[in-house]
Design a protein around this motif. Structure first.
Motif, short mmCIF file in Angstrom:
data_model
loop_
_atom_site.label_atom_id
_atom_site.label_comp_id
_atom_site.label_asym_id
_atom_site.label_seq_id
_atom_site.Cartn_x
_atom_site.Cartn_y
_atom_site.Cartn_z
N ARG A 92 0.83 -1.21 0.00
CA ARG A 92 0.00 0.00 0.00
C ARG A 92 0.86 1.26 0.00
N THR A 100 -9.54 3.30 -4.92
CA THR A 100 -9.42 1.99 -4.27
C THR A 100 -8.48 2.00 -3.06
N VAL A 101 -7.26 2.46 -3.25
CA VAL A 101 -6.30 2.37 -2.14
C VAL A 101 -6.66 3.32 -0.99
N ARG A 143 -9.54 4.12 -0.05
CA ARG A 143 -10.64 3.45 0.64
C ARG A 143 -10.10 2.32 1.52
N MET A 144 -9.14 1.57 0.97
CA MET A 144 -8.55 0.47 1.76
C MET A 144 -7.85 1.01 3.00
#
Lengths: 224, 389, 221
Positions: B86, B109-110, B112-113
């Motif tokens: 990440r 996406t990232v 949110r992760m």
């Protein structure tokens, strides 16, 4: 005297005889289905608008329970093998048409264009290019049709002992001999597996150009 | 960048890293590499040279068999693999977008992760779309509705979304056509100017490597490092026959890309305006050819002096002047190219507005090349960082 | 009299529309059996298919199990189980579930296997955990194919659930089996028509489910 292979005499047949009968009742309809499916599928490929309605009709036919099909046919063809075989041919047709259509459609446009450019006529192109490339999909369809056909013959036992190995099921209930039912189920299953394996071998033989262990796309329709 | 802390690049050190597969094949063989921070390091080589494996060992998509990889001094195996990944943007060929998600959600996406709210992540995504040169009107589209080049921009934006210090790029521009690829390369150089990430870039295209790389690592079959150098040094002093061969035939000319054309001595003697007086023409008549310009100073074409009538120069019989170069931004290679293509052997220099600054002959350019080479031979490192186009 | 006349007579008879042997009651039973069997088969087939598809391991074992399960004749299996276990819902469920598991299992496996590996690689590279990759990257893309597997399983179940009547349970098969023994073709044709209609309704439901559940980015429109 009540062994696994002791067939009650009222079935008028030996175990081996029942196997032969079962194979005939199961495989002839698939053959008939194939003979009908090839031109029908080619029509669906040629005239795209034809495919959706054909799919619709075949799905309805596929959903009609085999027993109901048999019973309705008794009026026309009597309590005979033919009454069992006609529905099975229809089911095979239903499985094979989409399999062949998808297979033929999966032939890349460039391949077809190349064949046309080399001077192949439509018939020659179909027989020598499209059909061979569609073989994996066709065989996948045949496997489903054959296995389901072998399974469904047994239901014919309900319309006057026309179910070959399925007749053992009725006998098992009549004489209270569970081993006859087990015999019927196991023999039918083994026949199906043997035929399935034979078709896998046939595909390997017909498609030496396929990578080993390559998975052909299975059609969406599965065994009934 | 408002709400986000600006994260700069990190230094990556590979120390004698080997990847050996169970079947015995060695993909990477005792590779030691120091990847400088805030710069683009390109791994280049023929297929099967282990460049992708090397890249994938940095974010542990492939685990090294031997050796260590340090990220800012810390062993990459020390932290959980998902945390490590990440902290690194990852861009692959064909972008690898999630086809079931809209563009904005792909980019988000990232973040949110990492636990950002949906709104915050989407705002950040919109910001990034602008940064990579995508119209924000595309935000609600799905990947299949975008062109290959646009998809690749989304891939870059997605990799940048969490502002990672490191960006790993695996042949990101190989699948698009040359014109789009050039645009994407320019965009990457511009983004890198603004963001200062540590970028590790894999390609099989040596031109791309030379164009983008601050440092270029040329790898050869068997996963061995053939040469690790700035691109200008690679072109001037290939380590061995393999590197020389891989660089291709015209590396001498290509190397001129690294010398600016600003030092060229221009002359304005053969330049005459279309309304030139007889006196002006007379002064220029010693030159074999004259460059005629319009009244604003833009080039029109070449002519022999005797074909010109004072006060009214006919423009229909002029020879084409070819493509001019701009001394401030172009390289010696561009200047030479202009001179070679010019019907008179003279290159036309123009300013940013297209007005003629002067002309320069092939022999004058040749002189400049000799001077540049001599100057470079004295200096240890590259004359210019990054290629001048 | 032809098939259409039989069907017309069956549906025109008011007595067929209410009571213990009425169409609503039989239809409800049939739907219950079908849903139960499909649910059980999905409970087995979906997780196994998803996990084997994701890891790519066990594909051959899975193909073997599916082939063996498909080879077992539903009707024969039902008779055998009833002889051994007696009457009840379970003897009907076993063949129906065995019938439905292979298409669900194999299609789910193939669906996940056929997902483009590039987004999966990208997801892994950006630090997604495996479970999340399966559910958030692979599943949404594999969904249309997975639904098609569930759909063909459902249609086979709807058609084959008629065998429940053979072992004294209800459902639409009641009309077919009773009609056979009573030589009442009206009933047989009526029952078969109802089964076919139910199959069409199933088809429509799956189409609607696909519209709702599959992302426009995957449907490409």
């Amino acid at each position: 005297m009540n062994g696994f292979f002791d067939i009650p005499s009222d079935l008028q047949n030996t175990w081996a005889g029942l196997i032969g009968l079962h194979l005939r009742e199961a495989l002839l309809p698939v053959l008939a289905g194939l003979v009908l499916a090839l031109p029908l599928a080619q029509l669906c490929v040629r005239f795209r608008w034809l495919y959706p309605p054909v799919l619709g009709v075949t799905t309805v036919l596929y959903a009609v329970p085999s027993l109901a099909f048999f019973v309705v046919l008794i009026d026309y063809t009597g309590q005979t093998e033919l009454t069992v075989m006609i529905p099975l041919a229809v089911y095979s047709l239903v499985v094979l048409v989409p399999a062949i259509v998808d297979g033929v459609r999966s032939v890349p446009q460039e391949t077809l264009a190349a064949a046309t450019a080399m001077g192949f006529g439509p018939v020659r192109r179909y027989v020598q290019v499209q059909l061979p490339i569609a073989v994996p999909a066709l065989v996948a369809g045949l496997r489903v049709a054959v296995v389901s056909s072998i399974s469904l013959v047994s239901v014919g036992a309900l319309i006057g002992n026309q179910g070959a190995l399925g007749n053992l099921l009725a006998a098992a209930q009549k004489y209270d001999r569970p081993e006859l039912a087990a015999n019927s189920v196991l023999t039918t299953a083994l026949l199906a597996i043997a035929c399935d394996a034979a078709l896998v071998g046939l595909r390997a033989l017909l498609t030496p150009w396929m990578p080993r262990g390559g998975r052909g796309r299975r059609p969406a329709v599965m065994a009934k | 960048m408002s709400a986000h802390r600006r994260v700069f690049g990190a230094l990556i050190r590979m120390d004698s890293v080997t990847k050996r597969y169970p079947d015995g094949t060695v993909a990477v063989d005792r590779l030691s590499l120091e990847i400088p921070d805030r710069s683009i390091t390109v791994l280049v080589g023929p297929s099967g040279c282990g460049k992708t494996t090397t890249l994938r060992m940095i974010n542990r998509m492939v685990e090294p068999s031997e050796g260590t990889i340090l990220l800012d001094g810390e062993d990459v195996t020390r932290q959980p693999v998902t945390t490590l990944r990440r902290s690194m943007g990852y861009v692959i060929q064909n972008a690898g977008l999630f086809q079931h998600r809209t563009i904005v959600d792909n980019i988000a996406t990232v973040p949110r992760m990492l636990g950002r709210s949906k709104r915050e992540a989407r705002e950040r995504a919109a910001e990034l779309m602008e940064r990579v040169g995508l119209d924000t009107a595309l935000a609600r589209r799905y990947p299949y509705q975008l062109s290959g080049g646009q998809q690749q921009r989304v891939g870059v934006a997605r990799a940048l979304a969490a502002d990672p210090p490191v960006l790993l790029m695996d042949e990101p521009f190989s699948a698009v056509d040359p014109v789009v690829r050039k645009g994407l390369q320019d965009e990457l150089l511009r983004i890198q100017d603004e963001l200062g990430k540590t970028i590790v870039f894999v390609t099989h295209d040596i031109d791309e490597a030379i164009r983008l790389g601050t440092m270029v690592a040329v790898m050869r079959e068997g996963g061995r490092l053939a040469q690790y150098a700035p691109p200008a040094e690679l072109l001037s002093a290939p380590a061995d026959a393999f590197v020389e061969d891989f660089l291709g035939a015209d590396r001498g000319v290509r190397r001129l890309s690294f010398f600016p054309a600003a030092g060229l001595e221009l002359t304005t003697v053969p330049v005459v305006p279309v309304d030139a007086t007889a006196k002006r023409l007379g002064a220029a008549a010693k030159s074999p050819y004259l460059l005629v310009t319009d009244v604003d100073g833009r080039p029109l074409g070449w002519s022999e002096p005797r074909d010109l009538t004072p006060g009214d120069i006919g423009t229909d019989r002029l020879l084409p002047y070819g493509r001019p170069f701009t001394p401030g931004t172009d390289s010696l290679r561009a200047a030479l190219d202009c001179a070679v293509l010019s019907p008179t052997g003279w290159a036309v220099a123009v300013d940013a507005d297209g007005k003629v600054l002067g002309v320069v002959s092939q022999s004058a350019i040749g002189e400049a090349i000799r001077t540049a080479h001599a100057g470079h031979a004295g200096a240890a490192s590259a004359p210019v960082t990054g290629a001048v186009s | 009299m032809n098939v259409l006349d039989f069907a017309g007579a069956f549906f025109g008879d008011g007595a067929h529309w209410h009571g213990y042997d009425g169409i609503p009651q039989r239809l409800l039973e049939h739907v219950q059996y079908s849903l139960l069997a499909l649910g059980l088969a999905a409970l087995i087939g979906l997780p196994v298919g998803l996990v084997t598809g994701h890891t790519g391991r066990g594909g051959n074992a899975l193909a073997l199990v599916a082939t063996a399960a498909r080879a077992l004749p539903s009707f024969g299996l039902l008779v055998l189980i009833v002889i051994m276990m007696g009457f009840g819902l379970l003897p009907v469920m076993i063949p129906l579930v065995i019938l439905a598991v292979p298409p669900i299992l194999v299609t789910t496996y193939e669906a996940v296997r056929s997902v483009d590996p590039a987004p999966v690689d990208a997801a892994r590279g950006m630090g997604m955990r495996e479970g999340r990759i399966l559910l958030q990257v692979e599943l949404p893309v594999a969904l249309p194919l997975i639904l098609s597997g569930l759909r063909s399983a459902a249609i086979q179940i709807v058609s084959t659930a008629t065998i429940a009547a053979y072992v004294s349970l209800g459902g639409l098969g009641r009309y077919i089996v009773d009609g056979l023994y009573q030589r009442d073709y009206e009933k047989v044709v009526g029952g078969a028509t109802l089964v076919a209609v139910l199959a069409l309704v199933t088809l429509a439901l799956f189409w609607a489910a696909g519209r709702l559940a599959v992302s426009p980015g995957v449907r490409r429109r």
